[in-house]
Write a protein that holds these residues in place. Structure first.
Motif, mmCIF file in Angstrom:
data_model
loop_
_atom_site.group_PDB
_atom_site.id
_atom_site.type_symbol
_atom_site.label_atom_id
_atom_site.label_comp_id
_atom_site.label_asym_id
_atom_site.label_seq_id
_atom_site.Cartn_x
_atom_site.Cartn_y
_atom_site.Cartn_z
ATOM 1 N N THR A 144 0.855 -1.182 0.000
ATOM 2 C CA THR A 144 0.000 0.000 0.000
ATOM 3 C C THR A 144 0.892 1.233 0.000
ATOM 4 O O THR A 144 2.005 1.210 0.534
ATOM 5 N N ALA A 145 0.407 2.274 -0.613
ATOM 6 C CA ALA A 145 1.164 3.533 -0.652
ATOM 7 C C ALA A 145 1.335 4.105 0.751
ATOM 8 O O ALA A 145 2.285 4.850 1.008
ATOM 9 N N GLN A 146 0.438 3.733 1.671
ATOM 10 C CA GLN A 146 0.496 4.248 3.039
ATOM 11 C C GLN A 146 1.472 3.470 3.930
ATOM 12 O O GLN A 146 1.811 3.930 5.012
ATOM 13 N N SER A 147 1.910 2.303 3.498
ATOM 14 C CA SER A 147 2.819 1.485 4.306
ATOM 15 C C SER A 147 4.206 2.129 4.344
ATOM 16 O O SER A 147 4.569 2.912 3.457
ATOM 17 N N PRO A 148 5.010 1.790 5.350
ATOM 18 C CA PRO A 148 6.386 2.311 5.378
ATOM 19 C C PRO A 148 7.159 1.953 4.109
ATOM 20 O O PRO A 148 7.902 2.780 3.572
ATOM 21 N N GLU A 149 6.957 0.729 3.606
ATOM 22 C CA GLU A 149 7.644 0.305 2.390
ATOM 23 C C GLU A 149 7.172 1.123 1.192
ATOM 24 O O GLU A 149 7.984 1.568 0.375
ATOM 25 N N GLY A 150 5.859 1.320 1.099
ATOM 26 C CA GLY A 150 5.303 2.105 -0.002
ATOM 27 C C GLY A 150 5.787 3.538 0.020
ATOM 28 O O GLY A 150 6.173 4.098 -1.011
ATOM 29 N N LYS A 151 5.769 4.146 1.201
ATOM 30 C CA LYS A 151 6.235 5.535 1.320
ATOM 31 C C LYS A 151 7.707 5.664 0.957
ATOM 32 O O LYS A 151 8.120 6.632 0.306
ATOM 33 N N ALA A 152 8.508 4.685 1.358
ATOM 34 C CA ALA A 152 9.941 4.733 1.038
ATOM 35 C C ALA A 152 10.161 4.663 -0.476
ATOM 36 O O ALA A 152 10.999 5.387 -1.022
ATOM 37 N N ILE A 153 9.393 3.815 -1.152
ATOM 38 C CA ILE A 153 9.514 3.691 -2.606
ATOM 39 C C ILE A 153 9.078 4.991 -3.285
ATOM 40 O O ILE A 153 9.758 5.493 -4.185
ATOM 41 N N PHE A 201 7.926 10.902 -5.695
ATOM 42 C CA PHE A 201 6.469 11.094 -5.699
ATOM 43 C C PHE A 201 6.007 11.506 -4.312
ATOM 44 O O PHE A 201 6.636 11.173 -3.311
ATOM 45 N N PRO A 202 4.878 12.212 -4.235
ATOM 46 C CA PRO A 202 4.354 12.603 -2.922
ATOM 47 C C PRO A 202 3.960 11.368 -2.099
ATOM 48 O O PRO A 202 3.552 10.351 -2.663
ATOM 49 N N THR A 203 4.071 11.496 -0.796
ATOM 50 C CA THR A 203 3.724 10.382 0.094
ATOM 51 C C THR A 203 2.455 10.659 0.890
ATOM 52 O O THR A 203 2.112 9.886 1.773
ATOM 53 N N ASP A 204 1.757 11.738 0.553
ATOM 54 C CA ASP A 204 0.565 12.088 1.329
ATOM 55 C C ASP A 204 -0.725 12.051 0.517
ATOM 56 O O ASP A 204 -1.806 12.141 1.076
ATOM 57 N N HIS A 205 -0.641 11.913 -0.794
ATOM 58 C CA HIS A 205 -1.842 11.715 -1.614
ATOM 59 C C HIS A 205 -1.456 10.887 -2.835
ATOM 60 O O HIS A 205 -0.324 10.960 -3.320
#
Length: 145
Positions: A47-56, A62-66
């Motif tokens: 998921t984009a919200q997961s720590p792994e997703g946010k790191a990628i 890319f933004p990590t908040d939307h």
């Protein structure tokens, strides 16, 4: 040969990772579709919200908040919108690759259509209050599990 320093954190050189919005109902259906039809387990999910997703996402700028698109990460490359969708579909078993006929449509039109759905996905399909947690059978399909 791809160097580890060139790849986003948590992604190996041969990985194909599909990032999706974990609170979007449509996106969650997409993830379940992949779990069901990716019998060769070619794709990992995050998921984009997961720590792994946010790191990628952060690694690729890319933004990590939307999140307005799904992402497909293949090694050092990242694909978005219709390109990501068709790259996934071409690797699934028959009959799903037939959907790639949509590649014949110019990307500006494909991505415009993609954006119309993506920008209205919560209104059309709803959203969860929190990320959907995979069930025990699906844990191995998610990055970082």
């Amino acid at each position: 040969m791809i160097q580890e320093s060139e790849i986003a954190p948590g992604v190996a050189a041969g990985d194909r990772v599909v990032l999706f919005d974990g609170v979007c109902r449509l996106c969650s259906v997409w993830a379940r579709f992949l779990i069901r039809f990716d019998r060769k387990r070619q794709f990992k999910l995050a998921t984009a919200q997961s720590p792994e997703g946010k790191a990628i996402l952060q690694w690729h700028g890319f933004p990590t908040d939307h999140y307005e698109t799904m992402f497909l990460v293949e090694g050092v490359n990242i694909y978005t919108k219709s390109s990501a969708f068709f790259r996934v579909m071409q690797r699934l078993p028959w009959p799903w690759p037939i959907m790639c006929i949509g590649w014949a449509v110019p990307s500006i039109i494909r991505d415009w259509l993609y954006d119309r759905v993506a920008l209205n996905r919560y209104r059309l399909f709803g959203r969860y209050e929190a990320c959907v947690i995979p069930n025990k059978d699906h844990n191995s399909r998610f990055l970082g599990e």
